[in-house]
Scaffold this active site. Sequence first.
Site, short mmCIF file in Angstrom:
data_model
loop_
_atom_site.label_atom_id
_atom_site.label_comp_id
_atom_site.label_asym_id
_atom_site.label_seq_id
_atom_site.Cartn_x
_atom_site.Cartn_y
_atom_site.Cartn_z
N ASN A 8 -14.70 5.20 27.48
CA ASN A 8 -16.01 4.60 27.18
C ASN A 8 -16.40 4.73 25.71
OD1 ASN A 8 -18.92 3.77 27.86
ND2 ASN A 8 -19.18 5.81 26.98
N GLN B 23 -16.94 -2.06 7.94
CA GLN B 23 -17.26 -2.21 9.36
C GLN B 23 -16.00 -2.49 10.18
OE1 GLN B 23 -20.48 -4.66 10.67
NE2 GLN B 23 -21.76 -4.27 8.88
N SER C 141 -15.95 -5.45 26.59
CA SER C 141 -17.22 -6.17 26.45
C SER C 141 -17.00 -7.64 26.74
CB SER C 141 -17.74 -6.00 25.02
OG SER C 141 -18.82 -6.88 24.76
N ALA D 182 -16.08 -7.83 13.80
CA ALA D 182 -15.24 -6.64 13.93
C ALA D 182 -15.32 -6.07 15.35
CB ALA D 182 -15.66 -5.59 12.91
N TYR D 183 -16.53 -6.01 15.89
CA TYR D 183 -16.70 -5.47 17.24
C TYR D 183 -15.96 -6.34 18.25
CZ TYR D 183 -18.98 -3.84 21.52
OH TYR D 183 -19.22 -3.35 22.77
N LYS E 120 -12.74 -5.15 20.67
CA LYS E 120 -12.77 -5.19 22.14
C LYS E 120 -11.74 -6.20 22.68
CE LYS E 120 -15.99 -2.11 22.97
NZ LYS E 120 -15.64 -0.83 23.65
N THR F 6 -28.97 0.30 25.37
CA THR F 6 -28.48 1.57 24.82
C THR F 6 -28.82 1.62 23.34
OG1 THR F 6 -26.34 0.59 24.23
CG2 THR F 6 -26.50 1.60 26.42
#
Length: 275
Positions: free
Chosen positions: A88, A104, A138, A191-192, A196, A231
């Site tokens: 996680n 990043q 994600s 980047a995220y 993922k 979150t």
Amino acid sequence: MSTRVAVVTGSNKGIGLAIVRALCKQFQGDVYLTARDVGRGQAAVESLASEGLKPLFHQLDVNDLNSITTAAAFFKAKYGGVDVLINNAGIAFKEADTTPFPIQAEETLKVNFFAAREVLTQFLPLIKAGGRVVNISSFVSANTLKKCSPDLQQRFRSEEITEDELVGLMQTFVNKAKKGEHTQEGWADTAYGVSKMGLTTLSMVLARRLSKERPNDGILLNACSPGWVRTDMAGSKATKSPDEGAVTPVYLALLPPGATGPHGKFVSDKEVQPW
């Protein structure tokens, strides 16, 4: 009969904490909350204890190889392996963050892909027959793949892609991002999302390897999207509570003995999604 054990990385808050909460209620065995920071981890354990739950704690910093190997050795010695592993731990820069994109890209992939891969490298040999491995990806990963060039899409969807090839692709993205060349090379500008996308693909690669190397062990390994969850990372406007975000990861972690699938899939809201 040895005690069964479940391990959740990065679980002192957010979705990770909600997963630990749910496992404490539903998993027949010991549940380990892990965190980089011992103080925060133990505080999280105490908060769940106040709810009448009994998680255990072990320090685990996914960015520290020594921390990963120490934890792996502990679970091997105490339990003879691991029954459930939920990867996680992850990070995301907020949209308003002014950190330059090259930084990043490097930081996000370091945690979300390379560190997650190291955890899997060290822990997969410990996964017991009938074990379950869940990588928290994600919904952004599938959207990001669609924004990449046809060539990259083909490579990430290929059933022939190797772990080494995937690692090379992830490193290429970081290198191109540092030069500001990633979009012209066919990568999506996130980047995220790329991190993922890599984790989802890695899940498929490792699942195929498990099927080949341990065909009779009944291990199921999947990537999943918890959804858009309120979150620190996703913010307060998200549509799901952390407990709602934990539903699909916990469903995959608790797939019944003898289940043959899903395996090597990308799952959202308990349903296998196209990749």
